[in-house]
Design an enzyme around this catalytic site. Structure first.
Site, PDB file in Angstrom:
ATOM      1  N   CYS A 182    -102.000   3.761 -26.260  1.00  0.00           N
ATOM      2  CA  CYS A 182    -100.630   3.665 -25.957  1.00  0.00           C
ATOM      3  C   CYS A 182     -99.739   4.564 -26.491  1.00  0.00           C
ATOM      4  O   CYS A 182     -98.508   4.994 -25.986  1.00  0.00           O
ATOM      5  CB  CYS A 182    -100.500   2.137 -26.668  1.00  0.00           C
ATOM      6  SG  CYS A 182    -100.309   1.873 -28.486  1.00  0.00           S
ATOM      7  N   HIS A 192     -98.369  -1.507 -31.516  1.00  0.00           N
ATOM      8  CA  HIS A 192     -98.491  -1.099 -29.887  1.00  0.00           C
ATOM      9  C   HIS A 192     -97.107  -0.404 -29.549  1.00  0.00           C
ATOM     10  O   HIS A 192     -96.211  -0.895 -30.103  1.00  0.00           O
ATOM     11  CB  HIS A 192     -98.831  -2.382 -29.165  1.00  0.00           C
ATOM     12  CG  HIS A 192     -99.124  -2.032 -27.470  1.00  0.00           C
ATOM     13  ND1 HIS A 192    -100.062  -1.243 -27.092  1.00  0.00           N
ATOM     14  CD2 HIS A 192     -98.400  -2.535 -26.517  1.00  0.00           C
ATOM     15  CE1 HIS A 192    -100.274  -1.294 -25.785  1.00  0.00           C
ATOM     16  NE2 HIS A 192     -99.028  -1.947 -25.608  1.00  0.00           N
ATOM     17  N   HIS A 201     -97.361   0.333 -20.121  1.00  0.00           N
ATOM     18  CA  HIS A 201     -98.035   0.458 -21.569  1.00  0.00           C
ATOM     19  C   HIS A 201     -99.636   0.664 -20.998  1.00  0.00           C
ATOM     20  O   HIS A 201    -100.070   0.150 -20.057  1.00  0.00           O
ATOM     21  CB  HIS A 201     -97.639  -0.695 -22.323  1.00  0.00           C
ATOM     22  CG  HIS A 201     -98.193  -1.956 -21.908  1.00  0.00           C
ATOM     23  ND1 HIS A 201     -98.999  -2.548 -22.437  1.00  0.00           N
ATOM     24  CD2 HIS A 201     -98.182  -2.373 -20.697  1.00  0.00           C
ATOM     25  CE1 HIS A 201     -99.147  -3.695 -21.919  1.00  0.00           C
ATOM     26  NE2 HIS A 201     -98.551  -3.950 -20.972  1.00  0.00           N
TER      27      HIS A 201
END
Length: 261
Positions: free
Chosen positions: A163, A215, A227
């Site tokens: 990510c 994240h 993402h």
């Protein structure tokens, strides 16, 4: 203190947390990524990358040492490879062809010719000089270049990316430097007060039950995010977090949104 320097001269190599092939890959180096050598052993070297000051171990066979002038030249170079799957670079002494990836750093060159260490290379095609002012108009297309790429812990390429590697490599196309990990990136940028105020290119960060940032994703508008989660994908987002329509549940809890340009 005399410092020593190196540069990655291969398409893509692992950076590991320890000096072992069995060790976890914490990041990857692309061609042209340069670094300070902190410790050199028989097989492994501990390094700190210049781009994001990330530390790890690299196999000694997967880089070349360079002098201070070459290191400074790479650090000052604005030339990178654009968003296409492969860019061909040939070693002029033996015609070995390397297939380089988007975001690779290329030294200043004349008619496509450049040196890394003692080796001369020929680039087919052209480099780009990232322009920050094009970020808002170009970030959606740049992010969607990676759409469908598999998730890979430590990855930084279309063939596997995590990510924060995803956000870092997209932003690099516009000359915006991000740190390597999501929690580090969350300390950069300017806070966006409300999700409804977010716009394309803002970064949304998400935390776990302990409150740790784990994240990050790139906002496409104030209702959609792209993402890396299993794959690079587009999902709806609201004040609660990311909602995965395939799983029919929220998968990531929203913490903050940051703006970088």
């Amino acid at each position: 203190m005399n410092l020593s320097f190196g540069v990655c001269n291969l398409s893509l190599v692992p950076l590991r947390t320890e000096a072992s092939d069995k060790s976890e890959m914490c990041s990857q180096l692309l061609f042209g990524d340069h670094f300070t050598l902190l410790e050199v052993g028989e097989k492994w070297s501990r390094i700190q990358t210049e781009y994001d000051e990330y530390e790890g171990w690299i196999d000694n066979k997967q880089y070349v040492k360079v002098n201070q002038a070459t290191f400074d030249g790479l650090r000052n170079s604005k030339s990178i490879l654009s968003l296409q799957v492969f860019h061909k670079v040939s070693k002029t002494d033996n015609l070995t062809v390397l297939k380089l990836l988007a975001g690779s750093t290329i030294p200043q060159n004349v008619d496509g010719l450049f040196y890394l260490g003692d080796t001369r290379y020929k680039l087919e095609g052209a480099t780009i000089n990232p322009i920050n002012s094009e970020f808002r108009s170009g970030v959606k297309d740049a992010a969607q270049f990676y759409l469908g790429s598999p998730y890979l812990w430590g990855g930084r390429s279309i063939f596997g990316i995590d990510c924060s590697g995803f956000s870092q490599m997209v932003f690099k196309q516009f000359g915006i430097k991000l740190k390597r990990d999501a929690w580090q990136q969350a300390e950069q940028g300017e806070l966006v007060g409300f999700l409804q105020e977010s716009r394309a290119g803002d970064l949304a960060f998400f935390d776990n039950e302990e409150g740790r940032i784990t994240h990050v994703g790139i906002m496409l508008d104030n209702q959609k995010i792209i993402h890396a989660s299993g794959t690079v994908r587009i999902d709806p987002i609201d004040n609660q977090g990311i909602f995965n329509t395939e799983l029919n549940r929220y998968t990531h809890k929203l913490r903050i949104v940051k703006r970088f340009s």
